[in-house]
Design a protein around this motif. Structure first.
Motif: not given
Length: 330
Positions: A176-198
């Motif tokens: 669910r947190m990953l889904q929140f990350v993607y909703s923050r900025n759909p075009r630029g959220s991948l680096p945030e998702a990578v950092n969250y997963a790490r």
């Protein structure tokens, strides 16, 4: 059955035979088997997983409403009421339904009731995490809490913390947190998702499904980059990709019981190992899947102009499975 005759089955309950039977009963409007199953569910991981699957099946029915009317003091019925309300709100948001705001408010209220009645249950907090992407403007303070570390983002960290107090290793909370990350900025959220997963995997214990999280992020990156036109490409055979796939195998799968594992987690791991050319290791995961199959992430390998994406994804799964099962020492 030969590999040529094998056809996988998709069912949201996966290996959980008891849950599969209850889902079937639920679809016919019967709630007593759901009540009995939940009464016999002893650990938070199974409780969270089963209530999620049941809510998805019940969202289009009034079965949970009937149960709650018949047994208004049932704790399990209260949880399922919140689960169904959240499922409906999330679906409405995804479909841009005009009633989304009302359904969101109803779901939030149902979660608050659940928290008040069941203070030790992680599920209502997971449900609040599921609702967080609906708050696109981040108007609610609980959705813009400062992060716990560098390279992370303001978000519903307090909600995640409440889940962790009750179930420190909650798979759904991190999804669910990953889904929140993607909703923050759909075009630029991948680096945030990578950092969250790490960040999440760094503190996850051995055997935690959180160790599969980087594979979900990698699949999302692949999907966005429109790499589906190649069966195997460099995205999956880089050193980082191989490392992530093997980490999922060693840190999660080695300890996992397929009966308690998400089909999506097993599918992502099999897909990553196959894509990384780790065929004998992938064969172990395909065997753990048994007769079951999850369409994602295989559907993301299909081109948008494919005649039948679902059928194409299943055929790709079968080819990957056969390749891995016939690998040397597999």
């Amino acid at each position: 059955m030969s590999s040529d005759e094998f056809r996988p089955v998709y069912h949201p309950a996966g290996h959980d035979a008891e849950l599969r039977a209850v889902v079937q009963e639920l679809r016919t409007g019967r709630w007593m088997s759901m009540r009995n199953l939940l009464a016999d569910t002893a650990d938070w991981a199974s409780w969270t997983r089963r209530t999620q699957v049941l809510a998805a099946a019940a969202a289009g029915t009034d079965t949970v409403h009937i149960w709650r009317t018949e047994e208004p003091h049932s704790a399990a019925a209260t949880v399922m009421h919140a689960r169904v309300a959240v499922e409906r709100a999330v679906r409405a948001h995804r479909d841009r339904h005009p009633e989304t705001a009302n359904l969101w408010h109803e779901a939030w209220e149902a979660c608050q009731v659940c928290i008040g009645q069941l203070p030790d249950d992680p599920v209502p907090w997971v449900c609040l995490l599921a609702l967080s992407p609906l708050d696109r403007g981040r108007r609610m303070p609980e959705h813009r809490v400062p992060p716990p570390g560098p390279m992370l983002f303001p978000g519903p960290w307090g909600l995640l913390g409440e889940v962790a107090k009750r179930d420190p290793d909650c798979r759904e909370a991190h999804q669910r947190m990953l889904q929140f990350v993607y909703s923050r900025n759909p075009r630029g959220s991948l680096p945030e998702a990578v950092n969250y997963a790490r960040w999440a995997t760094a503190s996850a214990p051995a055997g935690s499904p959180v160790h599969v999280l980087p594979l979900y992020v990698r699949v999302e990156r692949y999907r966005r980059e429109r790499g589906q036109d190649r069966a195997l490409d460099l995205h999956w055979v880089t050193d980082d990709a191989i490392r992530d796939a093997l980490a999922g195998l060693r840190n999660w799968f080695e300890y996992a019981d397929p009966a308690d594992s998400s089909l999506l987690d097993l599918s992502h791991l099999a897909h990553a190992l196959w894509g990384a050319h780790q065929f004998s290791e992938a064969a172990r995961v395909f065997r753990a899947l048994g007769p079951y199959y999850a369409p994602v992430p295989w559907t993301y390998r299909m081109r948008d102009d494919h005649d039948d994406i679902a059928q194409g994804a299943q055929e790709l799964f079968l080819r990957a499975r056969s390749r891995c099962l016939h690998a040397p020492s597999a």
